[in-house]
Motif scaffolding. Structure first.
Motif, PDB file in Angstrom:
ATOM      1  N   PRO A 162       0.799  -1.235   0.000  1.00 18.61           N
ATOM      2  CA  PRO A 162       0.000   0.000   0.000  1.00 18.61           C
ATOM      3  C   PRO A 162       0.828   1.281   0.000  1.00 18.61           C
ATOM      4  CG  PRO A 162      -0.963  -1.582   1.489  1.00 18.61           C
ATOM      5  CD  PRO A 162       0.341  -2.168   1.046  1.00 18.61           C
ATOM      6  N   PHE A 163       2.082   1.214   0.486  1.00 16.96           N
ATOM      7  CA  PHE A 163       2.888   2.431   0.556  1.00 16.96           C
ATOM      8  C   PHE A 163       3.754   2.634  -0.696  1.00 16.96           C
ATOM      9  CE2 PHE A 163       2.559   0.478   4.856  1.00 16.96           C
ATOM     10  CZ  PHE A 163       1.484   1.258   5.276  1.00 16.96           C
ATOM     11  N   PHE A 186       3.353  -6.852   2.714  1.00 20.87           N
ATOM     12  CA  PHE A 186       3.138  -6.145   3.983  1.00 20.87           C
ATOM     13  C   PHE A 186       4.276  -5.171   4.277  1.00 20.87           C
ATOM     14  CE2 PHE A 186       1.290 -10.526   5.142  1.00 20.87           C
ATOM     15  CZ  PHE A 186       0.034 -10.187   4.657  1.00 20.87           C
ATOM     16  N   ALA A 187       5.093  -4.899   3.273  1.00 16.43           N
ATOM     17  CA  ALA A 187       6.275  -4.047   3.489  1.00 16.43           C
ATOM     18  C   ALA A 187       7.083  -4.569   4.667  1.00 16.43           C
ATOM     19  CB  ALA A 187       5.869  -2.582   3.685  1.00 16.43           C
ATOM     20  N   GLU A 188       7.024  -5.899   4.850  1.00 21.17           N
ATOM     21  CA  GLU A 188       7.704  -6.564   5.970  1.00 21.17           C
ATOM     22  C   GLU A 188       7.348  -5.916   7.307  1.00 21.17           C
ATOM     23  OE1 GLU A 188      11.892  -7.102   5.110  1.00 21.17           O
ATOM     24  OE2 GLU A 188      11.470  -8.237   3.288  1.00 21.17           O
ATOM     25  N   GLY A 189       6.118  -5.425   7.411  1.00 19.67           N
ATOM     26  CA  GLY A 189       5.617  -4.893   8.690  1.00 19.67           C
ATOM     27  C   GLY A 189       5.925  -3.421   8.934  1.00 19.67           C
ATOM     28  N   GLN A 190       6.576  -2.762   7.990  1.00 17.87           N
ATOM     29  CA  GLN A 190       6.918  -1.343   8.197  1.00 17.87           C
ATOM     30  C   GLN A 190       5.654  -0.471   8.245  1.00 17.87           C
ATOM     31  OE1 GLN A 190      10.611   0.185   6.159  1.00 17.87           O
ATOM     32  NE2 GLN A 190      10.289  -1.665   4.951  1.00 17.87           N
ATOM     33  N   ASN A 191       5.821   0.766   8.707  1.00 18.60           N
ATOM     34  CA  ASN A 191       4.720   1.743   8.817  1.00 18.60           C
ATOM     35  C   ASN A 191       3.564   1.198   9.647  1.00 18.60           C
ATOM     36  OD1 ASN A 191       6.252   3.280   7.125  1.00 18.60           O
ATOM     37  ND2 ASN A 191       4.697   3.599   5.559  1.00 18.60           N
ATOM     38  N   ASP A 192       3.877   0.258  10.531  1.00 18.44           N
ATOM     39  CA  ASP A 192       2.841  -0.299  11.405  1.00 18.44           C
ATOM     40  C   ASP A 192       1.652  -0.823  10.601  1.00 18.44           C
ATOM     41  OD1 ASP A 192       2.336  -0.979  13.950  1.00 18.44           O
ATOM     42  OD2 ASP A 192       1.586   0.987  14.609  1.00 18.44           O
ATOM     43  N   ALA A 211      -4.020  -7.141   7.383  1.00 19.36           N
ATOM     44  CA  ALA A 211      -3.244  -8.011   6.484  1.00 19.36           C
ATOM     45  C   ALA A 211      -4.139  -8.571   5.378  1.00 19.36           C
ATOM     46  CB  ALA A 211      -2.619  -9.151   7.290  1.00 19.36           C
ATOM     47  N   GLN A 212      -5.331  -9.008   5.775  1.00 16.61           N
ATOM     48  CA  GLN A 212      -6.245  -9.580   4.777  1.00 16.61           C
ATOM     49  C   GLN A 212      -6.717  -8.519   3.781  1.00 16.61           C
ATOM     50  OE1 GLN A 212      -8.759 -11.232   7.875  1.00 16.61           O
ATOM     51  NE2 GLN A 212      -8.323 -13.316   7.175  1.00 16.61           N
ATOM     52  N   VAL A 213      -6.924  -7.291   4.276  1.00 13.24           N
ATOM     53  CA  VAL A 213      -7.333  -6.198   3.375  1.00 13.24           C
ATOM     54  C   VAL A 213      -6.236  -5.934   2.346  1.00 13.24           C
ATOM     55  CG1 VAL A 213      -7.819  -3.708   3.266  1.00 13.24           C
ATOM     56  CG2 VAL A 213      -8.895  -5.124   5.037  1.00 13.24           C
ATOM     57  N   VAL A 214      -4.987  -5.925   2.798  1.00 12.88           N
ATOM     58  CA  VAL A 214      -3.868  -5.681   1.876  1.00 12.88           C
ATOM     59  C   VAL A 214      -3.826  -6.753   0.782  1.00 12.88           C
ATOM     60  CG1 VAL A 214      -1.349  -5.674   1.683  1.00 12.88           C
ATOM     61  CG2 VAL A 214      -2.455  -4.440   3.557  1.00 12.88           C
ATOM     62  N   LEU A 215      -3.947  -8.010   1.198  1.00 10.72           N
ATOM     63  CA  LEU A 215      -3.856  -9.089   0.205  1.00 10.72           C
ATOM     64  C   LEU A 215      -5.040  -9.051  -0.750  1.00 10.72           C
ATOM     65  CD1 LEU A 215      -2.545 -11.916   2.566  1.00 10.72           C
ATOM     66  CD2 LEU A 215      -1.229 -10.579   0.906  1.00 10.72           C
ATOM     67  N   ARG A 216      -6.212  -8.738  -0.195  1.00 10.74           N
ATOM     68  CA  ARG A 216      -7.410  -8.636  -1.042  1.00 10.74           C
ATOM     69  C   ARG A 216      -7.243  -7.500  -2.058  1.00 10.74           C
ATOM     70  NH1 ARG A 216     -11.268 -11.781  -3.089  1.00 10.74           N
ATOM     71  NH2 ARG A 216     -12.014 -10.309  -4.624  1.00 10.74           N
ATOM     72  N   TRP A 217      -6.715  -6.370  -1.572  1.00  9.23           N
ATOM     73  CA  TRP A 217      -6.478  -5.212  -2.450  1.00  9.23           C
ATOM     74  C   TRP A 217      -5.530  -5.596  -3.588  1.00  9.23           C
ATOM     75  CZ3 TRP A 217      -1.491  -2.828  -2.300  1.00  9.23           C
ATOM     76  CH2 TRP A 217      -1.374  -1.676  -3.085  1.00  9.23           C
ATOM     77  N   LEU A 218      -4.498  -6.367  -3.284  1.00 10.37           N
ATOM     78  CA  LEU A 218      -3.556  -6.781  -4.338  1.00 10.37           C
ATOM     79  C   LEU A 218      -4.240  -7.696  -5.354  1.00 10.37           C
ATOM     80  CD1 LEU A 218      -0.338  -7.395  -2.212  1.00 10.37           C
ATOM     81  CD2 LEU A 218      -0.550  -5.745  -4.081  1.00 10.37           C
ATOM     82  N   ALA A 225       0.187 -12.092  -5.113  1.00 12.93           N
ATOM     83  CA  ALA A 225       0.804 -11.796  -3.819  1.00 12.93           C
ATOM     84  C   ALA A 225       1.390 -13.061  -3.198  1.00 12.93           C
ATOM     85  CB  ALA A 225      -0.244 -11.196  -2.873  1.00 12.93           C
ATOM     86  N   ILE A 226       2.533 -12.902  -2.510  1.00 16.30           N
ATOM     87  CA  ILE A 226       3.202 -14.061  -1.889  1.00 16.30           C
ATOM     88  C   ILE A 226       3.619 -13.720  -0.450  1.00 16.30           C
ATOM     89  CG2 ILE A 226       4.001 -15.363  -3.908  1.00 16.30           C
ATOM     90  CD1 ILE A 226       6.596 -13.692  -3.837  1.00 16.30           C
ATOM     91  N   PRO A 227       2.642 -13.516   0.448  1.00 14.03           N
ATOM     92  CA  PRO A 227       2.972 -13.199   1.836  1.00 14.03           C
ATOM     93  C   PRO A 227       3.775 -14.316   2.491  1.00 14.03           C
ATOM     94  CG  PRO A 227       0.702 -13.934   1.663  1.00 14.03           C
ATOM     95  CD  PRO A 227       1.203 -13.762   0.259  1.00 14.03           C
ATOM     96  N   LYS A 228       4.654 -13.916   3.411  1.00 14.69           N
ATOM     97  CA  LYS A 228       5.468 -14.878   4.175  1.00 14.69           C
ATOM     98  C   LYS A 228       5.042 -14.865   5.630  1.00 14.69           C
ATOM     99  CE  LYS A 228       9.051 -15.156   7.259  1.00 14.69           C
ATOM    100  NZ  LYS A 228       9.210 -14.417   8.528  1.00 14.69           N
ATOM    101  N   SER A 229       4.969 -16.030   6.229  1.00 12.98           N
ATOM    102  CA  SER A 229       4.826 -16.108   7.690  1.00 12.98           C
ATOM    103  C   SER A 229       5.319 -17.469   8.152  1.00 12.98           C
ATOM    104  CB  SER A 229       3.374 -15.915   8.133  1.00 12.98           C
ATOM    105  OG  SER A 229       3.306 -16.082   9.535  1.00 12.98           O
ATOM    106  N   VAL A 230       5.844 -17.514   9.365  1.00  8.39           N
ATOM    107  CA  VAL A 230       6.224 -18.798   9.953  1.00  8.39           C
ATOM    108  C   VAL A 230       5.209 -19.232  11.014  1.00  8.39           C
ATOM    109  CG1 VAL A 230       8.693 -18.520   9.479  1.00  8.39           C
ATOM    110  CG2 VAL A 230       7.753 -17.679  11.656  1.00  8.39           C
ATOM    111  N   HIS A 231       4.116 -18.468  11.150  1.00  6.39           N
ATOM    112  CA  HIS A 231       3.101 -18.790  12.161  1.00  6.39           C
ATOM    113  C   HIS A 231       1.851 -19.361  11.509  1.00  6.39           C
ATOM    114  CE1 HIS A 231       5.666 -15.834  14.313  1.00  6.39           C
ATOM    115  NE2 HIS A 231       5.480 -16.711  15.282  1.00  6.39           N
TER     116      HIS A 231
END
Ligand code: NAP
Length: 283
Positions: A162-163, A186-192, A211-218, A225-231
């Motif tokens: 988004p930024f 997610f800009a790796e979590g930057q800009n909160d 997070a879901q809004v960002v992915l939906r927007w993409l 989109a290829i978000p990363k998470s280990v959780h």
């Protein structure tokens, strides 16, 4: 899983799973396994991430048929050039334990990209790769590659969130029929970003997270989109974006968050190119 058709007819999932900075073998295997069990069918890795073997093991042990998983890997700068690309591809394929790779990308627009591209065209012709593409190419570098070669890249994977929305790049990529793929959604979590007022307020309307809004927007912009998470909980959350739709007004509101420049670095910044290409400065 919704897919998008690449310029050579190959179908690519609109949402995938990123593996950058998952360095630990077991953690990577566990995360990719979780992603595959959740339903992700695109896994993004790279030689430079050092985790191709873990990705390959997770795919092998998942029970998901090979042809249902879209696997992307990338060639690092040190291996640029015709012969070295062929050798590096072979090493990636071996580490992944795969007969073929779905998408092979030039990771950075530096070094002998033309020699690299010709090797990739040959590997593509041989059926070792289903689609070839680039990453971090600004439009000028893309035109140069297209002008001097036969195969037009199927994908350009570029920082997009988004930024830094890349709307001009997106128009250009569409004109050239090159699929826009976002890294760092997610800009790796930057800009909160996960607590961002505008994104959480929109999310609240649908009982969804920022997070879901960002992915939906993409994906609504047809950006892969290829978000990363280990959780595990976040891996599930990031996949759960296909049961709601943002309105045109909401898309316009998110458009106002664009700062128009990278939150990481610009690939046209000479100091960054020096660093990426391993050049040492005296002072
Ligand atoms: P990203 O996906 O924008 O952000 C990942 C970060 O967000 C991690 O710290 C993760 O933490 C956190 N996160 C994920 N989902 C979350 C959620 N629902 N709520 C709260 N936090 C969440 O960053 P990225 O990994 O850099 O980019 C994605 C993928 O793009 C990479 O993994 C890689 O495959 C690719 N990439 C490519 C390039 C390139 O040059 N081509 C460059 C960078 C990345 P946890 O893991 O702790 O959950």
């Amino acid at each position: 899983m919704e897919t998008i058709e690449l310029n050579n007819g190959v179908e690519m999932p609109l949402l995938g799973f990123g593996t950058y900075q998952i360095d630990d073998h077991d953690e990577c295997e566990r995360s990719v396994s979780e992603a595959l069990q959740t339903g992700y069918r695109l896994i993004d890795t790279a030689a430079a991430y050092g985790n191709e073997a873990a990705v390959g093991e997770a795919i092998e042990n998942s029970g998901v048929p090979r042809e249902e998983v879209f696997v992307t890997t990338k060639l690092w700068i040190d291996d640029a050039g015709y012969e070295s690309t062929k050798e590096a591809f072979e090493r990636s394929r071996e580490r992944l334990g795969l007969d073929y790779v779905d998408l092979f990308l030039i990771h950075q627009p530096f070094g002998d990209v033309h020699g690299t591209w010709r090797a990739m065209e040959d590997l593509y012709d041989d059926g070792a790769i289903r689609a070839i593409g680039v990453s971090n190419f600004h439009p000028d570098r893309l035109v140069d590659l297209v002008a001097h070669n036969d195969v037009v890249p199927a994908v350009d994977q570029i920082e997009t969130h988004p930024f830094y929305q890349r709307t001009e790049d997106a128009e250009f990529l569409a004109e050239y029929d090159v699929q826009h793929q976002s890294w760092g959604p997610f800009a790796e979590g930057q800009n909160d970003i996960f607590e961002h007022d505008v994104l959480t307020e929109i999310g609240d309307r649908y009982d969804k997270s920022a997070a879901q809004v960002v992915l939906r927007w993409l994906v609504q912009r047809e950006v892969v989109a290829i978000p990363k998470s280990v959780h595990a909980d976040r891996i599930h959350e990031n996949f759960d974006i296909f049961d709601f739709e943002l309105t045109a007004d909401e898309m316009d509101t998110i458009a106002t968050l664009d700062e128009g420049e990278s939150l990481f670095f610009d690939h046209r910044d000479p100091e960054m190119v020096e660093r990426l290409c391993g050049m040492e400065r005296e002072t």
